[in-house]
Design an enzyme around this catalytic site. Sequence first.
Site, mmCIF file in Angstrom:
data_model
loop_
_atom_site.group_PDB
_atom_site.id
_atom_site.type_symbol
_atom_site.label_atom_id
_atom_site.label_comp_id
_atom_site.label_asym_id
_atom_site.label_seq_id
_atom_site.Cartn_x
_atom_site.Cartn_y
_atom_site.Cartn_z
ATOM 1 N N SER A 119 0.821 -1.206 0.000
ATOM 2 C CA SER A 119 0.000 0.000 0.000
ATOM 3 C C SER A 119 0.860 1.262 0.000
ATOM 4 O O SER A 119 0.549 2.234 -0.698
ATOM 5 C CB SER A 119 -0.924 0.015 1.223
ATOM 6 O OG SER A 119 -1.832 -1.058 1.189
ATOM 7 N N GLU A 120 1.921 1.252 0.777
ATOM 8 C CA GLU A 120 2.772 2.434 0.890
ATOM 9 C C GLU A 120 3.731 2.553 -0.291
ATOM 10 O O GLU A 120 3.984 3.642 -0.791
ATOM 11 C CB GLU A 120 3.565 2.386 2.201
ATOM 12 C CG GLU A 120 2.723 2.443 3.459
ATOM 13 C CD GLU A 120 2.060 3.792 3.652
ATOM 14 O OE1 GLU A 120 2.444 4.771 2.963
ATOM 15 O OE2 GLU A 120 1.136 3.876 4.494
ATOM 16 N N GLY A 121 4.269 1.429 -0.731
ATOM 17 C CA GLY A 121 5.308 1.474 -1.745
ATOM 18 C C GLY A 121 6.612 1.970 -1.139
ATOM 19 O O GLY A 121 6.607 2.655 -0.112
ATOM 20 N N ARG A 175 -6.960 0.936 -0.582
ATOM 21 C CA ARG A 175 -6.342 0.496 0.667
ATOM 22 C C ARG A 175 -7.394 0.095 1.695
ATOM 23 O O ARG A 175 -7.260 -0.913 2.382
ATOM 24 C CB ARG A 175 -5.462 1.607 1.229
ATOM 25 C CG ARG A 175 -4.784 1.211 2.538
ATOM 26 C CD ARG A 175 -3.744 2.213 2.937
ATOM 27 N NE ARG A 175 -2.985 1.751 4.101
ATOM 28 C CZ ARG A 175 -1.767 2.154 4.408
ATOM 29 N NH1 ARG A 175 -1.162 3.028 3.631
ATOM 30 N NH2 ARG A 175 -1.154 1.696 5.472
#
Length: 202
Positions: free
Chosen positions: A16-18, A137
């Site tokens: 989700s964040e990368g 998300r």
Amino acid sequence: MTRKVNAATLAHIKASEGLRLNAYPDPGSRNGDPWTIGYGSTAGVRKGDTITEAESERRLVIDLTHAENAVARLVKVPLNDNQFGALASFVFNIGSEAFKNSTLLRKLNAGDYAAVPSELARWNKNDGAVMAGLTKRRAAEAALWRAPVSTVPNDDIPHHPVPPNVPVIDLPDPPEGGKFPAWLWVIAVLALLAIVGLFARF
């Protein structure tokens, strides 16, 4: 000891964040604040900052610990590992103060587990604008919340592999109560007598 998220949650948060090794502005903010780096870390981050992958992992552990502690402290009802992980991911993203004052937490602590996915879905905006990334998300967190926790084998029990070339015979389970019917015992006794008689000839 602080409760930690499971592997499924950690994989979800990273996806989700990368991973970004150069500081970047908040895409949903009008002025770009807060600047973010690594796996969604914002503490002390300024424009122009760079980071290594190892430092990103270290920051993730620290930031995630704050989220884990907040969920453990604020949620008053039992949670399985996936439920705990979904909420930790949520808090990692929105912050513990927002979680503390959320309708989601109030409903959950009242025992309304079923309300959590729909409450998660409401948190998909940034500065009033719906964000596709946040919508995705929240849906992933809701899916994690609903996912059953897999049964983990007990590693304390020794597992002996079957030697090669030895056939494995699946025996039927005994009837309820663990007792075999009388006719099966008769067959077993007759077979035993036949084997004894066979050996008596030698």
